[in-house]
Motif scaffolding. Structure first.
Motif, mmCIF file in Angstrom:
data_model
loop_
_atom_site.group_PDB
_atom_site.id
_atom_site.type_symbol
_atom_site.label_atom_id
_atom_site.label_comp_id
_atom_site.label_asym_id
_atom_site.label_seq_id
_atom_site.Cartn_x
_atom_site.Cartn_y
_atom_site.Cartn_z
ATOM 1 N N ASN A 21 0.795 -1.159 0.069
ATOM 2 C CA ASN A 21 -0.040 -0.086 0.073
ATOM 3 C C ASN A 21 0.938 1.324 0.033
ATOM 4 O O ASN A 21 0.529 2.133 -0.800
ATOM 5 N N LYS A 22 1.823 1.207 0.796
ATOM 6 C CA LYS A 22 2.852 2.345 0.976
ATOM 7 C C LYS A 22 3.482 2.779 -0.659
ATOM 8 O O LYS A 22 3.584 3.803 -1.004
ATOM 9 N N ASN A 23 3.668 1.361 -1.226
ATOM 10 C CA ASN A 23 4.354 1.518 -2.500
ATOM 11 C C ASN A 23 3.525 2.295 -3.621
ATOM 12 O O ASN A 23 3.757 2.980 -4.502
ATOM 13 N N VAL A 24 2.127 1.737 -3.394
ATOM 14 C CA VAL A 24 1.087 2.288 -4.419
ATOM 15 C C VAL A 24 0.803 3.654 -4.042
ATOM 16 O O VAL A 24 0.695 4.515 -5.104
ATOM 17 N N ASP A 25 1.063 4.028 -2.850
ATOM 18 C CA ASP A 25 0.670 5.248 -2.573
ATOM 19 C C ASP A 25 1.590 6.203 -3.164
ATOM 20 O O ASP A 25 1.582 7.466 -3.496
ATOM 21 N N SER A 26 2.985 5.965 -2.847
ATOM 22 C CA SER A 26 4.307 6.761 -3.690
ATOM 23 C C SER A 26 3.765 6.562 -4.970
ATOM 24 O O SER A 26 4.216 7.624 -5.525
ATOM 25 N N LEU A 27 3.648 5.558 -5.636
ATOM 26 C CA LEU A 27 3.542 5.447 -7.180
ATOM 27 C C LEU A 27 2.439 6.460 -7.483
ATOM 28 O O LEU A 27 2.366 7.381 -8.529
ATOM 29 N N GLN A 28 1.211 6.547 -6.861
ATOM 30 C CA GLN A 28 0.224 7.257 -7.337
ATOM 31 C C GLN A 28 0.669 8.873 -6.923
ATOM 32 O O GLN A 28 0.290 9.999 -7.808
ATOM 33 N N THR A 29 1.456 9.355 -5.945
ATOM 34 C CA THR A 29 1.688 10.588 -5.755
ATOM 35 C C THR A 29 3.030 10.935 -6.975
ATOM 36 O O THR A 29 2.559 11.851 -7.516
ATOM 37 N N VAL A 51 2.702 9.597 -9.927
ATOM 38 C CA VAL A 51 1.850 9.958 -11.376
ATOM 39 C C VAL A 51 1.089 11.338 -11.187
ATOM 40 O O VAL A 51 1.124 12.117 -12.212
ATOM 41 N N ARG A 52 0.658 11.766 -10.211
ATOM 42 C CA ARG A 52 -0.090 12.951 -9.844
ATOM 43 C C ARG A 52 0.975 14.089 -9.862
ATOM 44 O O ARG A 52 0.536 14.984 -10.865
ATOM 45 N N GLN A 53 2.339 14.062 -9.644
ATOM 46 C CA GLN A 53 3.398 14.685 -9.952
ATOM 47 C C GLN A 53 3.683 15.087 -11.491
ATOM 48 O O GLN A 53 3.617 16.221 -12.036
ATOM 49 N N LEU A 54 3.572 13.982 -12.057
ATOM 50 C CA LEU A 54 3.846 13.862 -13.511
ATOM 51 C C LEU A 54 2.643 14.559 -14.181
ATOM 52 O O LEU A 54 3.007 15.261 -15.218
#
Length: 75
Positions: A26-34, A36-39
């Motif tokens: 879940n932490k990795n998914v949250d980091s990835l979503q962050t 993606v939002r930045q990009l």
């Protein structure tokens, strides 16, 4: 249907391990979503910058206006 102490301890350890794994995932998914939002935000900003720039005028806007009339040749 009871479990022996060893089986119960093994199941508890397995459950703890699974909880830790899910937490890390879940932490990795949250980091990835962050990221993606930045990009996405960077892409939107770049698109706005491109849209705000004056487009280079290669051809005259009006077909009846010749390039030589718009930009006379000075010798």
């Amino acid at each position: 249907m009871g479990f022996h102490d060893d089986e119960q301890q093994n199941l508890e350890q397995l459950l703890e391990s699974l909880i830790k794994m899910v937490g890390k995932a879940n932490k990795n998914v949250d980091s990835l979503q962050t990221r993606v939002r930045q990009l996405e935000m960077l892409i939107r900003e770049q698109n706005l910058i491109i849209k705000e720039r004056d487009p280079l005028e290669i051809y005259p806007k009006h077909h009846h206006q010749a390039y030589s009339e718009k930009y006379p040749l000075h010798l």
